[in-house]
Design an enzyme around this catalytic site. Structure first.
Site, mmCIF file in Angstrom:
data_model
loop_
_atom_site.group_PDB
_atom_site.id
_atom_site.type_symbol
_atom_site.label_atom_id
_atom_site.label_comp_id
_atom_site.label_asym_id
_atom_site.label_seq_id
_atom_site.Cartn_x
_atom_site.Cartn_y
_atom_site.Cartn_z
ATOM 1 N N ILE A 295 36.400 58.917 40.879
ATOM 2 C CA ILE A 295 37.041 59.410 42.104
ATOM 3 C C ILE A 295 37.288 60.916 42.005
ATOM 4 C CG2 ILE A 295 38.957 59.108 43.729
ATOM 5 C CD1 ILE A 295 39.409 56.324 42.500
ATOM 6 N N ASN B 151 38.129 51.207 44.912
ATOM 7 C CA ASN B 151 37.145 52.161 45.436
ATOM 8 C C ASN B 151 35.735 51.746 45.024
ATOM 9 O OD1 ASN B 151 38.531 55.497 45.577
ATOM 10 N ND2 ASN B 151 39.624 53.582 45.787
ATOM 11 N N ARG C 200 39.778 41.285 46.756
ATOM 12 C CA ARG C 200 40.157 42.697 46.636
ATOM 13 C C ARG C 200 39.964 43.359 47.999
ATOM 14 N NH1 ARG C 200 41.871 40.767 42.754
ATOM 15 N NH2 ARG C 200 41.567 41.285 40.556
ATOM 16 N N ASP D 212 39.743 67.762 32.090
ATOM 17 C CA ASP D 212 39.250 66.412 31.800
ATOM 18 C C ASP D 212 38.917 66.298 30.315
ATOM 19 O OD1 ASP D 212 37.788 64.055 33.808
ATOM 20 O OD2 ASP D 212 37.394 64.031 31.656
ATOM 21 N N ARG E 226 38.756 36.410 33.612
ATOM 22 C CA ARG E 226 39.584 37.448 32.965
ATOM 23 C C ARG E 226 40.992 36.861 32.749
ATOM 24 N NH1 ARG E 226 40.264 42.624 36.759
ATOM 25 N NH2 ARG E 226 38.403 43.412 35.720
ATOM 26 N N ASP F 263 46.825 49.993 44.049
ATOM 27 C CA ASP F 263 47.548 48.842 44.623
ATOM 28 C C ASP F 263 47.854 47.783 43.558
ATOM 29 O OD1 ASP F 263 44.976 47.814 44.233
ATOM 30 O OD2 ASP F 263 44.727 47.069 46.283
ATOM 31 N N GLU F 264 47.212 47.903 42.379
ATOM 32 C CA GLU F 264 47.397 46.857 41.361
ATOM 33 C C GLU F 264 48.821 46.829 40.815
ATOM 34 O OE1 GLU F 264 44.157 46.253 38.662
ATOM 35 O OE2 GLU F 264 42.740 47.227 40.016
ATOM 36 N N LYS G 74 50.099 52.013 34.962
ATOM 37 C CA LYS G 74 50.113 52.799 36.213
ATOM 38 C C LYS G 74 51.471 52.678 36.902
ATOM 39 C CE LYS G 74 47.209 54.837 37.936
ATOM 40 N NZ LYS G 74 46.757 56.270 37.780
ATOM 41 N N ALA H 33 43.146 59.086 33.983
ATOM 42 C CA ALA H 33 43.730 57.817 33.549
ATOM 43 C C ALA H 33 42.671 57.015 32.809
ATOM 44 C CB ALA H 33 44.213 57.005 34.761
HETATM 45 P P1 NAD Z 1 37.561 56.911 35.807
HETATM 46 O O1 NAD Z 1 37.852 56.027 34.630
HETATM 47 O O2 NAD Z 1 36.211 56.879 36.426
HETATM 48 O O3 NAD Z 1 37.844 58.436 35.419
HETATM 49 C C1 NAD Z 1 38.970 58.829 34.682
HETATM 50 C C2 NAD Z 1 38.771 60.283 34.266
HETATM 51 O O4 NAD Z 1 39.938 60.706 33.539
HETATM 52 C C3 NAD Z 1 37.579 60.499 33.335
HETATM 53 O O5 NAD Z 1 36.866 61.642 33.728
HETATM 54 C C4 NAD Z 1 38.222 60.709 31.969
HETATM 55 O O6 NAD Z 1 37.458 61.519 31.093
HETATM 56 C C5 NAD Z 1 39.534 61.364 32.353
HETATM 57 N N1 NAD Z 1 40.578 61.171 31.338
HETATM 58 C C6 NAD Z 1 40.931 60.003 30.726
HETATM 59 N N2 NAD Z 1 41.915 60.239 29.839
HETATM 60 C C7 NAD Z 1 42.199 61.565 29.903
HETATM 61 C C8 NAD Z 1 43.141 62.398 29.237
HETATM 62 N N3 NAD Z 1 43.985 61.906 28.322
HETATM 63 N N4 NAD Z 1 43.167 63.711 29.555
HETATM 64 C C9 NAD Z 1 42.313 64.223 30.467
HETATM 65 N N5 NAD Z 1 41.405 63.476 31.120
HETATM 66 C C10 NAD Z 1 41.350 62.166 30.850
HETATM 67 O O7 NAD Z 1 38.693 56.565 36.857
HETATM 68 P P2 NAD Z 1 38.615 56.527 38.456
HETATM 69 O O8 NAD Z 1 38.109 55.204 38.884
HETATM 70 O O9 NAD Z 1 37.968 57.757 38.936
HETATM 71 O O10 NAD Z 1 40.171 56.568 38.807
HETATM 72 C C11 NAD Z 1 40.850 57.817 38.969
HETATM 73 C C12 NAD Z 1 42.304 57.546 39.277
HETATM 74 O O11 NAD Z 1 42.409 56.745 40.458
HETATM 75 C C13 NAD Z 1 43.030 56.759 38.184
HETATM 76 O O12 NAD Z 1 44.318 57.280 38.060
HETATM 77 C C14 NAD Z 1 43.060 55.331 38.718
HETATM 78 O O13 NAD Z 1 44.192 54.633 38.219
HETATM 79 C C15 NAD Z 1 43.174 55.589 40.201
HETATM 80 N N6 NAD Z 1 42.629 54.528 41.069
HETATM 81 C C16 NAD Z 1 41.356 54.071 40.861
HETATM 82 C C17 NAD Z 1 40.841 53.098 41.723
HETATM 83 C C18 NAD Z 1 39.424 52.581 41.556
HETATM 84 O O14 NAD Z 1 39.037 51.646 42.265
HETATM 85 N N7 NAD Z 1 38.598 53.161 40.699
HETATM 86 C C19 NAD Z 1 41.621 52.599 42.766
HETATM 87 C C20 NAD Z 1 42.916 53.098 42.939
HETATM 88 C C21 NAD Z 1 43.402 54.075 42.090
HETATM 89 P P1 TYD Z 2 36.883 45.747 38.692
HETATM 90 O O1 TYD Z 2 35.766 46.495 39.346
HETATM 91 O O2 TYD Z 2 36.993 45.733 37.214
HETATM 92 O O3 TYD Z 2 38.231 46.278 39.367
HETATM 93 P P2 TYD Z 2 39.757 45.694 39.271
HETATM 94 O O4 TYD Z 2 39.847 44.711 38.166
HETATM 95 O O5 TYD Z 2 40.519 46.943 39.012
HETATM 96 O O6 TYD Z 2 40.036 45.077 40.612
HETATM 97 O O7 TYD Z 2 36.809 44.248 39.180
HETATM 98 C C1 TYD Z 2 36.847 43.919 40.563
HETATM 99 C C2 TYD Z 2 36.873 42.410 40.658
HETATM 100 O O8 TYD Z 2 35.622 41.899 40.168
HETATM 101 C C3 TYD Z 2 37.961 41.786 39.807
HETATM 102 O O9 TYD Z 2 38.513 40.671 40.508
HETATM 103 C C4 TYD Z 2 37.215 41.311 38.561
HETATM 104 C C5 TYD Z 2 35.826 40.988 39.088
HETATM 105 N N1 TYD Z 2 34.715 41.188 38.127
HETATM 106 C C6 TYD Z 2 33.788 40.170 37.907
HETATM 107 O O10 TYD Z 2 33.869 39.074 38.495
HETATM 108 N N2 TYD Z 2 32.781 40.382 37.015
HETATM 109 C C7 TYD Z 2 32.648 41.551 36.329
HETATM 110 O O11 TYD Z 2 31.712 41.684 35.486
HETATM 111 C C8 TYD Z 2 33.582 42.605 36.574
HETATM 112 C C9 TYD Z 2 33.485 43.923 35.859
HETATM 113 C C10 TYD Z 2 34.602 42.380 37.498
#
Ligand code: NAD
Ligand code: TYD
Length: 356
Positions: free
Chosen positions: A11, A188, A222, A31, A288, A133-134, A162, A81
């Site tokens: 993101i 996302n 989700r 980062d 899981r 939202d988790e 979180k 994160a």
């Molecule tokens: P991601 O795992 O793809 O990226 C995390 C980034 O943080 C990486 O570039 C990593 O190198 C960096 N990082 C990790 N530890 C670090 C540290 N100690 N110092 C500096 N950098 C560090 O995560 P994402 O999916 O892009 O999520 C970004 C944020 O959005 C997170 O806070 C996550 O909780 C939140 N979020 C994610 C989702 C989702 O669906 N992916 C949804 C809601 C909120």
């Molecule tokens: P994920 O993308 O890991 O996001 P989150 O657990 O943060 O919601 O998983 C999305 C949903 O998909 C979750 O209910 C777990 C499920 N899932 C599978 O069924 N198989 C998989 O291999 C993975 C990675 C996730």
């Protein structure tokens, strides 16, 4: 300028790219480049003086303090994160360190930095905390969606870390007057997502002819939001969100995991047909532990107060996403080298039903 943390991840890199595509305000991007951080995501910014990349850790107090002092940003946008639930089950330590200690460190550094600014500088500063939202835990099929007043009840090490960071952010506002805003967003999807998460993992496995590992009965629900819509929402919250408030951000797209996987298979059948439908690769595997059954977001507050609504539907967003992965197979192959295979073995080998 603004300081972004975690801007080489999924993101964060989408946010930085969107930010610099729509304006000229520079970004300092801090980062650590963990397995999830990928400098290739930012390759199109090479030589762009508006982007200053700093390879470092948010837990490093001296580094964060010196970056604030040197660049004097008007905001911190905090993405950094550990973000994957399954990894938090196998090894929660990094989640506590980065998500809790790291956020604490940023808050303290921001507080010290603001103490050196004048009244106007303090009032206009924002600490935008990107959360999930988790933190609200799990819903039954008939429960109303999460609102900003839903009690926090996290169930995984990831969501607990979180939630802890959300509490710290809230407390730094109430106690010290730090001008914070928090976004709690749903799942996302979109370009540049590391293929450990459901959607990019399923696309990568489908194209590689591997099983598509659906956890349990695949009926976990989700809410899905296209990443570009999340970035737009965060920009609105940064511009106009009220300090101390939280905003739930969602796509109004509740889907069962199996339906998501079916949609992906059908899009791939259309865009990259194989001898048999990709649906035939679906494999049900052990669930899981502690798997949350349903997340859903009531995003009316951000719509009412800030006028934000998602631009993409699930259909348009998924089509764009599948096409992006088809067009960027080199990116996928590159991130699948190194540590990736070890993670796949750790997460999937011991699951019953997993032919991986
Ligand atoms: P991601 O795992 O793809 O990226 C995390 C980034 O943080 C990486 O570039 C990593 O190198 C960096 N990082 C990790 N530890 C670090 C540290 N100690 N110092 C500096 N950098 C560090 O995560 P994402 O999916 O892009 O999520 C970004 C944020 O959005 C997170 O806070 C996550 O909780 C939140 N979020 C994610 C989702 C989702 O669906 N992916 C949804 C809601 C909120
Ligand atoms: P994920 O993308 O890991 O996001 P989150 O657990 O943060 O919601 O998983 C999305 C949903 O998909 C979750 O209910 C777990 C499920 N899932 C599978 O069924 N198989 C998989 O291999 C993975 C990675 C996730």
């Amino acid at each position: 300028m603004i300081l972004v943390t975690g801007g080489a991840g999924f993101i964060g890199s989408n946010f930085v790219l969107d930010w610099l595509a729509s304006g000229d305000e520079p970004v300092v991007n801090l980062d650590k480049l963990t397995y999830a951080g990928n400098p290739d995501n930012l390759a199109s910014l090479a030589g762009d003086r508006r982007h200053i990349f700093v390879h470092g850790d948010i837990v490093d107090r001296a580094l964060v303090a010196s970056l604030l002092e040197q660049h004097r940003p008007r905001a911190i946008v905090h993405f950094a994160a550990e973000s994957h639930v399954d990894r938090s089950i196998h090894g929660p330590g990094d989640f506590i360190r980065t998500n809790i200690d790291g956020t604490f460190n940023l808050l303290e550094a921001a507080r010290a930095y603001l103490s050196t600014r004048d009244v106007a500088g303090k009032a206009s500063f924002r600490f935008l905390h990107v959360s999930t939202d988790e933190v609200f835990g799990t819903l039954s099929p008939t429960d109303p969606p999460f609102s900003e007043t839903t009690p926090v009840a996290p169930n995984s090490p990831y969501s607990a870390s979180k939630a802890a960071s959300d509490h710290l952010v809230r407390a730094w506002h109430h106690t010290y007057g730090l001008p914070v805003v928090t976004g709690n967003c749903s799942n996302n999807y979109g370009p540049l997502q590391f293929p450990e998460k459901l959607i990019p993992l399923m696309i990568a496995n489908a194209l590689a002819g591997k099983p598509l590992p659906v956890y349990g009965d695949g009926q976990q629900v989700r809410d899905w939001l296209y990443v570009g819509d999340h970035c737009a929402a965060l920009r609105r919250v940064l511009d106009a969100g009220r300090p101390g408030e939280t905003y739930n951000i969602g796509g109004w797209n509740e889907k069962a995991n199996l339906d998501v996987v079916h949609t992906l298979c059908d899009l791939l059948d259309e865009l990259k047909p194989a001898a048999a439908s990709y649906r035939e690769q679906i494999a049900f595997v052990t669930d899981r532990p502690g798997h949350d059954r349903r997340y859903a977001i009531d995003a009316r507050k951000i719509e009412r107060e800030l006028g934000w609504r998602p631009a993409e539907t699930f259909d348009t967003g998924m089509r764009k996403t599948v096409q992006w992965y088809l067009d960027h197979q080199d990116w996928v192959r590159k991130v699948q080298s190194g540590e990736y295979q070890q993670w796949i073995n750790t997460n999937y080998d011991a699951r019953e039903g997993s032919p991986a």
